[in-house]
Design a protein around this motif. Sequence first.
Motif, PDB file in Angstrom:
ATOM      1  N   ASN A 197       0.837  -1.192   0.000  1.00 33.60           N
ATOM      2  CA  ASN A 197       0.000   0.000   0.000  1.00 33.60           C
ATOM      3  C   ASN A 197       0.874   1.244   0.000  1.00 33.60           C
ATOM      4  O   ASN A 197       1.897   1.278   0.681  1.00 33.60           O
ATOM      5  CB  ASN A 197      -0.875   0.036   1.252  1.00 33.60           C
ATOM      6  N   PHE A 198       0.439   2.242  -0.754  1.00 33.77           N
ATOM      7  CA  PHE A 198       1.184   3.495  -0.893  1.00 33.77           C
ATOM      8  C   PHE A 198       0.419   4.617  -0.211  1.00 33.77           C
ATOM      9  O   PHE A 198      -0.808   4.640  -0.242  1.00 33.77           O
ATOM     10  CB  PHE A 198       1.346   3.842  -2.382  1.00 33.77           C
ATOM     11  N   ARG A 199       1.166   5.539   0.357  1.00 32.07           N
ATOM     12  CA  ARG A 199       0.522   6.698   0.970  1.00 32.07           C
ATOM     13  C   ARG A 199       1.419   7.905   0.779  1.00 32.07           C
ATOM     14  O   ARG A 199       2.649   7.790   0.867  1.00 32.07           O
ATOM     15  CB  ARG A 199       0.332   6.406   2.451  1.00 32.07           C
ATOM     16  N   VAL A 200       0.787   9.051   0.516  1.00 34.19           N
ATOM     17  CA  VAL A 200       1.543  10.297   0.398  1.00 34.19           C
ATOM     18  C   VAL A 200       1.280  11.105   1.660  1.00 34.19           C
ATOM     19  O   VAL A 200       0.160  11.567   1.885  1.00 34.19           O
ATOM     20  CB  VAL A 200       1.114  11.092  -0.859  1.00 34.19           C
ATOM     21  N   SER A 201       2.307  11.221   2.496  1.00 36.04           N
ATOM     22  CA  SER A 201       2.177  12.021   3.716  1.00 36.04           C
ATOM     23  C   SER A 201       3.541  12.131   4.386  1.00 36.04           C
ATOM     24  O   SER A 201       4.541  11.643   3.850  1.00 36.04           O
ATOM     25  CB  SER A 201       1.162  11.401   4.688  1.00 36.04           C
ATOM     26  N   ASP A 202       3.558  12.786   5.542  1.00 38.06           N
ATOM     27  CA  ASP A 202       4.793  12.899   6.314  1.00 38.06           C
ATOM     28  C   ASP A 202       5.026  11.578   7.044  1.00 38.06           C
ATOM     29  O   ASP A 202       4.367  11.273   8.038  1.00 38.06           O
ATOM     30  CB  ASP A 202       4.670  14.060   7.293  1.00 38.06           C
ATOM     31  N   GLY A 203       5.993  10.819   6.561  1.00 37.25           N
ATOM     32  CA  GLY A 203       6.261   9.496   7.114  1.00 37.25           C
ATOM     33  C   GLY A 203       6.820   9.514   8.530  1.00 37.25           C
ATOM     34  O   GLY A 203       6.824   8.470   9.187  1.00 37.25           O
ATOM     35  N   THR A 204       7.278  10.664   8.996  1.00 32.50           N
ATOM     36  CA  THR A 204       7.802  10.682  10.377  1.00 32.50           C
ATOM     37  C   THR A 204       6.664  10.446  11.374  1.00 32.50           C
ATOM     38  O   THR A 204       6.911  10.152  12.539  1.00 32.50           O
ATOM     39  CB  THR A 204       8.547  11.991  10.733  1.00 32.50           C
ATOM     40  N   LEU A 205       5.421  10.590  10.890  1.00 30.62           N
ATOM     41  CA  LEU A 205       4.265  10.325  11.748  1.00 30.62           C
ATOM     42  C   LEU A 205       3.821   8.869  11.642  1.00 30.62           C
ATOM     43  O   LEU A 205       2.906   8.447  12.352  1.00 30.62           O
ATOM     44  CB  LEU A 205       3.103  11.252  11.365  1.00 30.62           C
ATOM     45  N   GLY A 206       4.458   8.120  10.746  1.00 32.25           N
ATOM     46  CA  GLY A 206       4.133   6.706  10.584  1.00 32.25           C
ATOM     47  C   GLY A 206       2.811   6.505   9.874  1.00 32.25           C
ATOM     48  O   GLY A 206       2.383   7.340   9.071  1.00 32.25           O
ATOM     49  N   TRP A 207       2.172   5.365  10.157  1.00 33.78           N
ATOM     50  CA  TRP A 207       0.879   5.013   9.545  1.00 33.78           C
ATOM     51  C   TRP A 207       0.065   4.394  10.672  1.00 33.78           C
ATOM     52  O   TRP A 207      -0.128   3.170  10.729  1.00 33.78           O
ATOM     53  CB  TRP A 207       1.113   4.037   8.392  1.00 33.78           C
ATOM     54  N   PRO A 208      -0.433   5.236  11.608  1.00 32.83           N
ATOM     55  CA  PRO A 208      -1.030   4.735  12.847  1.00 32.83           C
ATOM     56  C   PRO A 208      -2.181   3.762  12.620  1.00 32.83           C
ATOM     57  O   PRO A 208      -2.342   2.804  13.372  1.00 32.83           O
ATOM     58  CB  PRO A 208      -1.535   5.996  13.569  1.00 32.83           C
ATOM     59  N   GLU A 209      -2.961   3.983  11.544  1.00 34.77           N
ATOM     60  CA  GLU A 209      -4.132   3.121  11.299  1.00 34.77           C
ATOM     61  C   GLU A 209      -3.725   1.679  11.031  1.00 34.77           C
ATOM     62  O   GLU A 209      -4.520   0.764  11.209  1.00 34.77           O
ATOM     63  CB  GLU A 209      -4.936   3.626  10.082  1.00 34.77           C
ATOM     64  N   GLU A 210      -2.516   1.459  10.567  1.00 39.31           N
ATOM     65  CA  GLU A 210      -2.068   0.101  10.219  1.00 39.31           C
ATOM     66  C   GLU A 210      -1.073  -0.471  11.229  1.00 39.31           C
ATOM     67  O   GLU A 210      -0.585  -1.577  11.061  1.00 39.31           O
ATOM     68  CB  GLU A 210      -1.437   0.087   8.811  1.00 39.31           C
ATOM     69  N   ALA A 211      -0.735   0.305  12.257  1.00 43.23           N
ATOM     70  CA  ALA A 211       0.237  -0.158  13.256  1.00 43.23           C
ATOM     71  C   ALA A 211      -0.385  -1.275  14.086  1.00 43.23           C
ATOM     72  O   ALA A 211      -1.621  -1.369  14.155  1.00 43.23           O
ATOM     73  CB  ALA A 211       0.636   1.016  14.142  1.00 43.23           C
ATOM     74  N   PRO A 212       0.417  -2.129  14.745  1.00 42.00           N
ATOM     75  CA  PRO A 212       1.884  -2.090  14.786  1.00 42.00           C
ATOM     76  C   PRO A 212       2.530  -2.818  13.595  1.00 42.00           C
ATOM     77  O   PRO A 212       1.902  -3.621  12.931  1.00 42.00           O
ATOM     78  CB  PRO A 212       2.194  -2.840  16.084  1.00 42.00           C
ATOM     79  N   PHE A 213       3.805  -2.499  13.389  1.00 41.32           N
ATOM     80  CA  PHE A 213       4.595  -3.105  12.316  1.00 41.32           C
ATOM     81  C   PHE A 213       5.711  -3.962  12.908  1.00 41.32           C
ATOM     82  O   PHE A 213       6.306  -3.592  13.914  1.00 41.32           O
ATOM     83  CB  PHE A 213       5.198  -2.009  11.436  1.00 41.32           C
ATOM     84  N   ASP A 214       6.006  -5.071  12.236  1.00 38.77           N
ATOM     85  CA  ASP A 214       7.097  -5.948  12.691  1.00 38.77           C
ATOM     86  C   ASP A 214       8.452  -5.377  12.306  1.00 38.77           C
ATOM     87  O   ASP A 214       9.469  -5.654  12.944  1.00 38.77           O
ATOM     88  CB  ASP A 214       6.962  -7.333  12.051  1.00 38.77           C
ATOM     89  N   ARG A 215       8.458  -4.614  11.212  1.00 42.56           N
ATOM     90  CA  ARG A 215       9.701  -4.011  10.722  1.00 42.56           C
ATOM     91  C   ARG A 215       9.400  -2.593  10.258  1.00 42.56           C
ATOM     92  O   ARG A 215       8.386  -2.365   9.589  1.00 42.56           O
ATOM     93  CB  ARG A 215      10.264  -4.788   9.527  1.00 42.56           C
ATOM     94  N   ILE A 216      10.309  -1.659  10.556  1.00 39.00           N
ATOM     95  CA  ILE A 216      10.187  -0.299  10.031  1.00 39.00           C
ATOM     96  C   ILE A 216      11.541   0.086   9.439  1.00 39.00           C
ATOM     97  O   ILE A 216      12.578  -0.077  10.092  1.00 39.00           O
ATOM     98  CB  ILE A 216       9.769   0.710  11.129  1.00 39.00           C
ATOM     99  N   ILE A 217      11.519   0.539   8.183  1.00 40.13           N
ATOM    100  CA  ILE A 217      12.764   0.954   7.534  1.00 40.13           C
ATOM    101  C   ILE A 217      12.597   2.384   7.037  1.00 40.13           C
ATOM    102  O   ILE A 217      11.626   2.697   6.341  1.00 40.13           O
ATOM    103  CB  ILE A 217      13.161  -0.034   6.404  1.00 40.13           C
ATOM    104  N   ILE A 218      13.525   3.233   7.439  1.00 40.55           N
ATOM    105  CA  ILE A 218      13.520   4.627   6.990  1.00 40.55           C
ATOM    106  C   ILE A 218      14.647   4.747   5.966  1.00 40.55           C
ATOM    107  O   ILE A 218      15.793   4.408   6.274  1.00 40.55           O
ATOM    108  CB  ILE A 218      13.768   5.595   8.163  1.00 40.55           C
ATOM    109  N   THR A 219      14.299   5.202   4.757  1.00 44.60           N
ATOM    110  CA  THR A 219      15.343   5.288   3.729  1.00 44.60           C
ATOM    111  C   THR A 219      15.692   6.738   3.423  1.00 44.60           C
ATOM    112  O   THR A 219      16.012   7.096   2.298  1.00 44.60           O
ATOM    113  CB  THR A 219      14.947   4.516   2.451  1.00 44.60           C
ATOM    114  N   ALA A 220      15.636   7.590   4.449  1.00 42.77           N
ATOM    115  CA  ALA A 220      16.116   8.970   4.365  1.00 42.77           C
ATOM    116  C   ALA A 220      16.802   9.259   5.692  1.00 42.77           C
ATOM    117  O   ALA A 220      16.496   8.621   6.703  1.00 42.77           O
ATOM    118  CB  ALA A 220      14.957   9.928   4.114  1.00 42.77           C
ATOM    119  N   GLY A 221      17.738  10.213   5.679  1.00 45.65           N
ATOM    120  CA  GLY A 221      18.558  10.465   6.872  1.00 45.65           C
ATOM    121  C   GLY A 221      17.790  11.216   7.949  1.00 45.65           C
ATOM    122  O   GLY A 221      17.255  12.301   7.713  1.00 45.65           O
ATOM    123  N   ALA A 222      17.745  10.641   9.152  1.00 47.40           N
ATOM    124  CA  ALA A 222      16.965  11.226  10.244  1.00 47.40           C
ATOM    125  C   ALA A 222      17.880  11.797  11.327  1.00 47.40           C
ATOM    126  O   ALA A 222      18.940  11.237  11.599  1.00 47.40           O
ATOM    127  CB  ALA A 222      16.067  10.159  10.856  1.00 47.40           C
TER     128      ALA A 222
END
Length: 206
Positions: free
Chosen positions: A119-144
């Motif tokens: 599934n794709f979503r356009v938004s600020d990913g630093t807020l995650g995707w609360p409606e679909e949480a929890p996640f077993d794995r989270i990968i950030i591919t931009a420098g934080a």
Amino acid sequence: MVENQLMPRGIKDIRVLDAMRKIPRHLFVDESMQYKAYDDTPLPAGEEQTISQPYMVAIMTELLELKGSERVLEIGTGSGYQAAILAELSGHVYTVERLGSLSKRAGEIIRALGYSNINFRVSDGTLGWPEEAPFDRIIITAGAPELPEPLTEQLSEGGIILAPVGGRFSQQLIKARKNNGELIRVSHTPCVFVPLVGRYGWKESL
Ligand code: SAH
């Protein structure tokens, strides 16, 4: 790419190597750069963003320890190449991109390849995707600047979060596992990613 770059540098997970053999990287690269698609280098992905170097995609994917049934959240869809690898190796992928044009293009390519577990979503990913949480794995591919708090909250117990963390122009790859609610962090390779821009990331580009 797999024999000359990934295996000699120590990527061992057979599933990761097979996925990278299977997914055509050139489809995710700007047309003018397709002749370089299997070179040992990051490439432009449009909108001043980049598709990571194959080795970086491989090591990040290996560090996620995917077995096949995980729910994975990716922040920074970009070209969609990493997302396609994740879709091949996990149960379901949720990928968030702040730039609509990139997300749309990535979606078209990945659907054309036949993946429907994403599934794709356009938004600020630093807020995650609360409606679909929890996640077993989270990968950030931009420098934080730090692991964004909403994301660590959306990580399941025993789950792994992976991100380049550090300064705006260079970072360290950090892997953390949630153990009894606490994050156990391990530092991996130095790296350079475009900035994670958002509420729990950096301010808008310089
Ligand atoms: N995984 C990508 C590489 C992404 S480059 C690939 O395989 O091609 C980093 C991406 O993160 C860029 O597309 C950038 O627009 C995006 N990004 C930066 N900040 C973001 C945020 N807060 N939320 C979602 N995406 C973000």
